[in-house]
Write a protein that holds these residues in place. Sequence first.
Motif, PDB file in Angstrom:
ATOM      1  N   ARG A  55       0.844  -1.203   0.000  1.00 60.35           N
ATOM      2  CA  ARG A  55       0.000   0.000   0.000  1.00 60.35           C
ATOM      3  C   ARG A  55       0.883   1.259   0.000  1.00 60.35           C
ATOM      4  O   ARG A  55       0.685   2.173  -0.787  1.00 60.35           O
ATOM      5  CB  ARG A  55      -0.901  -0.026   1.246  1.00 60.35           C
ATOM      6  CG  ARG A  55      -2.162   0.778   1.111  1.00 60.35           C
ATOM      7  CD  ARG A  55      -3.110   0.543   2.294  1.00 60.35           C
ATOM      8  NE  ARG A  55      -3.659  -0.807   2.348  1.00 60.35           N
ATOM      9  CZ  ARG A  55      -3.561  -1.643   3.385  1.00 60.35           C
ATOM     10  NH1 ARG A  55      -2.919  -1.284   4.478  1.00 60.35           N
ATOM     11  NH2 ARG A  55      -4.104  -2.842   3.334  1.00 60.35           N
ATOM     12  N   SER A  58       2.727   1.805  -3.260  1.00 63.64           N
ATOM     13  CA  SER A  58       1.795   2.275  -4.304  1.00 63.64           C
ATOM     14  C   SER A  58       1.555   3.776  -4.153  1.00 63.64           C
ATOM     15  O   SER A  58       1.570   4.519  -5.144  1.00 63.64           O
ATOM     16  CB  SER A  58       0.463   1.529  -4.231  1.00 63.64           C
ATOM     17  OG  SER A  58       0.667   0.149  -4.457  1.00 63.64           O
ATOM     18  N   TYR A  59       1.364   4.217  -2.909  1.00 66.62           N
ATOM     19  CA  TYR A  59       1.182   5.650  -2.675  1.00 66.62           C
ATOM     20  C   TYR A  59       2.452   6.421  -3.045  1.00 66.62           C
ATOM     21  O   TYR A  59       2.383   7.491  -3.662  1.00 66.62           O
ATOM     22  CB  TYR A  59       0.834   5.924  -1.211  1.00 66.62           C
ATOM     23  CG  TYR A  59      -0.604   5.628  -0.835  1.00 66.62           C
ATOM     24  CD1 TYR A  59      -1.663   6.017  -1.656  1.00 66.62           C
ATOM     25  CD2 TYR A  59      -0.911   4.980   0.354  1.00 66.62           C
ATOM     26  CE1 TYR A  59      -2.976   5.755  -1.299  1.00 66.62           C
ATOM     27  CE2 TYR A  59      -2.236   4.719   0.722  1.00 66.62           C
ATOM     28  CZ  TYR A  59      -3.257   5.110  -0.115  1.00 66.62           C
ATOM     29  OH  TYR A  59      -4.559   4.853   0.236  1.00 66.62           O
ATOM     30  N   TYR A  78      -4.098   5.540 -12.796  1.00 65.60           N
ATOM     31  CA  TYR A  78      -4.920   4.650 -11.964  1.00 65.60           C
ATOM     32  C   TYR A  78      -4.092   3.507 -11.393  1.00 65.60           C
ATOM     33  O   TYR A  78      -2.945   3.302 -11.771  1.00 65.60           O
ATOM     34  CB  TYR A  78      -6.081   4.080 -12.800  1.00 65.60           C
ATOM     35  CG  TYR A  78      -5.625   3.358 -14.062  1.00 65.60           C
ATOM     36  CD1 TYR A  78      -5.318   4.072 -15.226  1.00 65.60           C
ATOM     37  CD2 TYR A  78      -5.469   1.973 -14.088  1.00 65.60           C
ATOM     38  CE1 TYR A  78      -4.874   3.422 -16.371  1.00 65.60           C
ATOM     39  CE2 TYR A  78      -5.035   1.322 -15.236  1.00 65.60           C
ATOM     40  CZ  TYR A  78      -4.738   2.052 -16.369  1.00 65.60           C
ATOM     41  OH  TYR A  78      -4.291   1.407 -17.503  1.00 65.60           O
ATOM     42  N   ARG A  79      -4.732   2.780 -10.467  1.00 62.16           N
ATOM     43  CA  ARG A  79      -4.150   1.563  -9.927  1.00 62.16           C
ATOM     44  C   ARG A  79      -4.703   0.383 -10.714  1.00 62.16           C
ATOM     45  O   ARG A  79      -5.922   0.281 -10.885  1.00 62.16           O
ATOM     46  CB  ARG A  79      -4.590   1.395  -8.457  1.00 62.16           C
ATOM     47  CG  ARG A  79      -3.555   1.681  -7.425  1.00 62.16           C
ATOM     48  CD  ARG A  79      -4.102   1.431  -6.027  1.00 62.16           C
ATOM     49  NE  ARG A  79      -5.387   2.073  -5.820  1.00 62.16           N
ATOM     50  CZ  ARG A  79      -5.661   2.932  -4.822  1.00 62.16           C
ATOM     51  NH1 ARG A  79      -4.744   3.238  -3.942  1.00 62.16           N
ATOM     52  NH2 ARG A  79      -6.855   3.465  -4.708  1.00 62.16           N
ATOM     53  N   ASP A  82      -7.671  -1.470  -9.388  1.00 61.32           N
ATOM     54  CA  ASP A  82      -8.972  -0.810  -9.440  1.00 61.32           C
ATOM     55  C   ASP A  82      -9.681  -1.035 -10.773  1.00 61.32           C
ATOM     56  O   ASP A  82     -10.770  -0.496 -10.996  1.00 61.32           O
ATOM     57  CB  ASP A  82      -8.822   0.705  -9.203  1.00 61.32           C
ATOM     58  CG  ASP A  82      -8.527   1.028  -7.740  1.00 61.32           C
ATOM     59  OD1 ASP A  82      -8.994   0.282  -6.853  1.00 61.32           O
ATOM     60  OD2 ASP A  82      -7.831   2.023  -7.476  1.00 61.32           O
ATOM     61  N   THR A 297      -3.401  10.843   1.905  1.00 62.44           N
ATOM     62  CA  THR A 297      -3.630   9.681   1.033  1.00 62.44           C
ATOM     63  C   THR A 297      -5.084   9.626   0.546  1.00 62.44           C
ATOM     64  O   THR A 297      -5.364   9.002  -0.477  1.00 62.44           O
ATOM     65  CB  THR A 297      -3.237   8.365   1.726  1.00 62.44           C
ATOM     66  OG1 THR A 297      -3.859   8.323   3.000  1.00 62.44           O
ATOM     67  CG2 THR A 297      -1.734   8.257   1.870  1.00 62.44           C
ATOM     68  N   ASP A 298      -6.009  10.301   1.250  1.00 62.44           N
ATOM     69  CA  ASP A 298      -7.388  10.357   0.744  1.00 62.44           C
ATOM     70  C   ASP A 298      -7.415  11.059  -0.613  1.00 62.44           C
ATOM     71  O   ASP A 298      -8.145  10.674  -1.527  1.00 62.44           O
ATOM     72  CB  ASP A 298      -8.297  11.135   1.708  1.00 62.44           C
ATOM     73  CG  ASP A 298      -8.631  10.312   2.953  1.00 62.44           C
ATOM     74  OD1 ASP A 298      -8.291   9.100   2.951  1.00 62.44           O
ATOM     75  OD2 ASP A 298      -9.191  10.875   3.907  1.00 62.44           O
ATOM     76  N   ASP A 301      -6.045   8.701  -3.147  1.00 64.02           N
ATOM     77  CA  ASP A 301      -7.070   7.708  -3.493  1.00 64.02           C
ATOM     78  C   ASP A 301      -8.105   8.305  -4.442  1.00 64.02           C
ATOM     79  O   ASP A 301      -8.521   7.664  -5.403  1.00 64.02           O
ATOM     80  CB  ASP A 301      -7.786   7.212  -2.220  1.00 64.02           C
ATOM     81  CG  ASP A 301      -6.974   6.130  -1.514  1.00 64.02           C
ATOM     82  OD1 ASP A 301      -6.298   5.337  -2.202  1.00 64.02           O
ATOM     83  OD2 ASP A 301      -7.011   6.099  -0.276  1.00 64.02           O
ATOM     84  N   MET A 305      -8.864   6.874  -8.029  1.00 64.55           N
ATOM     85  CA  MET A 305     -10.199   6.317  -8.288  1.00 64.55           C
ATOM     86  C   MET A 305     -10.852   7.017  -9.479  1.00 64.55           C
ATOM     87  O   MET A 305     -11.548   6.387 -10.276  1.00 64.55           O
ATOM     88  CB  MET A 305     -11.110   6.442  -7.053  1.00 64.55           C
ATOM     89  CG  MET A 305     -10.726   5.533  -5.909  1.00 64.55           C
ATOM     90  SD  MET A 305     -10.608   3.784  -6.392  1.00 64.55           S
ATOM     91  CE  MET A 305     -12.333   3.395  -6.657  1.00 64.55           C
TER      92      MET A 305
END
Length: 338
Positions: A55, A58-59, A78-79, A82, A297-298, A301, A305
Motif C-alpha cells: 500500500r 503504491s502511494y 490509476y491503480r 482498481d 492519502t485520501d 485515493d 479512483m
Amino acid sequence: MTTVLTGIKPTGTPHIGNYLGAIKPALALAEAHDARYFIADYHALTTVRDAATLRDLSYQVAATWLACGLDPERVIFYRQSDVPETFELTWVLSCFAGKGWLNRAHAYKAAVDANVAAGMDPDDGVTMGLFNYPVLMAADILLFDTDRVPVGRDQQQHLEITRDIAAAFNHVYGDVLRLPEAVIPEGEATITGLDGRKMSKSYDNTINIFAPPKQLRKQVMRIVTDSRTPDDPKDPDACNIYAIYRYFAEPDALASVREAYLNGGLAYGAMKQTLFETLDAAFAPARERYNALMADTDRLDAILMDGAARARTIAAEVLGRVRSAVGTAFTHPVERTS
Ligand code: ADP
Ligand code: TRP
C-alpha cells in the motif's frame, strides 16, 4: 491521436535512475499523446508480500509521478487493481498464450536456471504468478487499445509476447485486439549508482528522488571515488559523482567542473557537496508537493479512483468486444460506451 500506456511496478522507493530513465521521458510523451499510466500493484504481488508495504509503495509511486508533474486531468492515472476488467482479460488471453512462449520469458527462465544451477527442483519457489506475469502485462496493454508502450529494454520480450498473444487471438476472431509497439529509449541512458553499477534498488546504490535533505546528503556522500588527491588531474567520465551531476548541472557549471577535473584542483568531497546542493535545489519544489500528497492519502485515493473510473469506461468497451468475439455474455457490469 495515438495512445501510450505504461505500468509502474510499486516495488521500491523511486530513485533518480527511475526519474531520468522512466518518469521524465514518460511525462514528455504524455504531452503529445493520449496517455494512460498506472501503478501495476498486482504485478508487484509476485514479490511484495506485506500489505502495508504494498500500500505504502503504491502511494509513494503515485505521489512521485504527480509531484514530478503528471497532470491527472490529461493522463488517465490509476491503480491496476482498481480495474477488474484486467483480470478477466488475463484469463481470456491465457487461453491464447503458448505455454512454450512463457517458458522462455526471461524472469521465469532465470528463476528456473538458478534452481537448476543450485541442484534444486527447477520450479522450486516458482509461482504461477511469476509464470503468468507476461499474460497479466498483455492484458494491461491490450485492454486499452494501446498503440505505444514506453518501457526499458528489459521489457521488450514482454511486448513481443503481448503482440504474439494478440495476433493469436486475432487469428481466430478477426481484428479485435490492437497490436502495440514498444518504445525503447535510444542509446544507453543507464544512470549509474553510488558504486558505479547501474542504479538499482536491488544493489542498494540509489539516490532517492524525495529523500529529506539530510538523507539525500548521506546518500551522495556514499558515492564511491578513487583515491586521487585534490591536486591530481582526474577523468570526469570515470567519476561516479560526475556521472550523476552531468544530468542536473547547468551547462556553464558543468563546463567549469569538467575543467577542474581535467586540470586538477577539484576535491571529491567538495564535488559531492556541489552535487548534493544541485540535487536538493532541483527536487525541492517537487519534494514539497510529494510530502503534501503523502500526508493526504485520501486525496491520492480520490485521484486514482477518478482515473480508474475513466480507465474502466475504455476497458469495458474493449472487453465487450472480446466477450462478444469469444461468445461469452455480451453485456458487462460496467456500461459499454458504444
Ligand atoms: P530498479 O532497478 O531500481 O529495480 P525498476 O526495474 O523498477 O528499477 O525500473 C523502473 C523503471 O526505471 C524502468 O523503466 C527502468 O528502465 C527505469 N530505470 C531503473 N533504473 C534505471 C537506471 N539506473 N537508469 C535508467 N533507467 C532506470
Ligand atoms: N513489467 C513492467 C516492469 O517490470 C511493469 C508493467 C506491468 C508494465 N504492466 C505493464 C509496463 C504494461 C508496460 C505496460 O517494469
